[in-house]
Design a protein around this motif. Structure first.
Motif, mmCIF file in Angstrom:
data_model
loop_
_atom_site.group_PDB
_atom_site.id
_atom_site.type_symbol
_atom_site.label_atom_id
_atom_site.label_comp_id
_atom_site.label_asym_id
_atom_site.label_seq_id
_atom_site.Cartn_x
_atom_site.Cartn_y
_atom_site.Cartn_z
ATOM 1 N N PHE A 34 0.833 -1.200 0.000
ATOM 2 C CA PHE A 34 0.000 0.000 0.000
ATOM 3 C C PHE A 34 0.864 1.245 0.000
ATOM 4 O O PHE A 34 1.942 1.271 0.588
ATOM 5 C CB PHE A 34 -0.916 0.026 1.237
ATOM 6 C CG PHE A 34 -1.673 -1.247 1.439
ATOM 7 C CD1 PHE A 34 -2.697 -1.608 0.587
ATOM 8 C CD2 PHE A 34 -1.352 -2.103 2.482
ATOM 9 C CE1 PHE A 34 -3.394 -2.797 0.766
ATOM 10 C CE2 PHE A 34 -2.039 -3.291 2.676
ATOM 11 C CZ PHE A 34 -3.066 -3.635 1.814
ATOM 12 N N LYS A 35 0.346 2.302 -0.620
ATOM 13 C CA LYS A 35 1.012 3.606 -0.591
ATOM 14 C C LYS A 35 0.543 4.362 0.651
ATOM 15 O O LYS A 35 -0.643 4.324 1.002
ATOM 16 C CB LYS A 35 0.670 4.404 -1.843
ATOM 17 C CG LYS A 35 1.202 3.777 -3.113
ATOM 18 C CD LYS A 35 0.799 4.597 -4.314
ATOM 19 C CE LYS A 35 1.262 3.939 -5.591
ATOM 20 N NZ LYS A 35 0.803 4.663 -6.777
ATOM 21 N N ASP A 38 -2.510 6.615 0.502
ATOM 22 C CA ASP A 38 -3.777 5.961 0.174
ATOM 23 C C ASP A 38 -4.491 5.379 1.383
ATOM 24 O O ASP A 38 -5.657 4.983 1.279
ATOM 25 C CB ASP A 38 -3.549 4.845 -0.854
ATOM 26 C CG ASP A 38 -3.196 5.383 -2.230
ATOM 27 O OD1 ASP A 38 -3.486 6.567 -2.505
ATOM 28 O OD2 ASP A 38 -2.624 4.616 -3.026
ATOM 29 N N LYS A 40 -6.656 5.057 4.567
ATOM 30 C CA LYS A 40 -7.766 5.783 5.184
ATOM 31 C C LYS A 40 -8.230 4.952 6.377
ATOM 32 O O LYS A 40 -8.664 3.815 6.212
ATOM 33 C CB LYS A 40 -8.897 6.007 4.182
ATOM 34 C CG LYS A 40 -8.505 7.004 3.099
ATOM 35 C CD LYS A 40 -9.391 6.964 1.905
ATOM 36 C CE LYS A 40 -9.130 5.853 0.948
ATOM 37 N NZ LYS A 40 -7.836 5.769 0.301
ATOM 38 N N LYS A 115 -12.504 6.273 -6.994
ATOM 39 C CA LYS A 115 -11.768 7.173 -6.111
ATOM 40 C C LYS A 115 -11.531 8.466 -6.863
ATOM 41 O O LYS A 115 -11.088 8.466 -8.019
ATOM 42 C CB LYS A 115 -10.432 6.539 -5.718
ATOM 43 C CG LYS A 115 -9.535 7.433 -4.899
ATOM 44 C CD LYS A 115 -8.234 6.702 -4.562
ATOM 45 C CE LYS A 115 -7.255 7.586 -3.876
ATOM 46 N NZ LYS A 115 -6.005 6.869 -3.547
ATOM 47 N N VAL A 117 -9.582 12.185 -6.187
ATOM 48 C CA VAL A 117 -8.682 12.936 -5.313
ATOM 49 C C VAL A 117 -8.808 14.407 -5.644
ATOM 50 O O VAL A 117 -8.671 14.807 -6.807
ATOM 51 C CB VAL A 117 -7.221 12.465 -5.474
ATOM 52 C CG1 VAL A 117 -6.294 13.297 -4.598
ATOM 53 C CG2 VAL A 117 -7.099 10.983 -5.154
#
Length: 120
Positions: A34-35, A38, A40, A115, A117
């Protein structure tokens, strides 16, 4: 993606939920899947709960991690295990308290996940 939701009973003595979430996010980023930006995460302390039929000396910490589909079982297990291990390291020791730590990994369908942003 991913979305981490944690629920924990109010008898665990968790005093810094924001720091706890950062630590859990770091553990997940540390898996290499995972980044950082990103992640949550959110936490909910549960005041009304039951563990089995006993009314005292029990508690739980449950994490639900929603990730996009497509990872094999071994990868999903490694991610789940890394999260459970990090949760275990964060829980304060409470004498006489039986705590169940559980992690549920659920897959979101990439075909229907959207998603957006916004950088204002």
């Amino acid at each position: 993606m991913p979305h981490l939701t944690v629920e924990y009973t109010n008898n665990l003595g968790m005093t810094t939920p924001a720091a706890m979430l950062i630590s859990l996010n770091q553990a997940l980023v540390g898996t290499g899947h995972f980044k950082e930006a990103d992640m949550k995460s959110r936490a909910y302390e549960v005041a009304q709960f039951a563990v089995g039929t006993a009314t005292a000396n029990r508690g739980f910490f449950h994490a639900t991690l929603a990730i996009l589909n497509g990872r094999d079982t071994a990868t999903r297990h490694a991610i789940s295990h890394a999260l459970a291990t990090q949760i275990d390291s964060l829980l304060p020791i409470r004498s006489g308290l039986h705590i169940q730590v559980t992690v549920e990994l659920v897959e979101m369908q990439s075909e229907t996940y959207t998603k957006i942003v916004i950088n204002a």
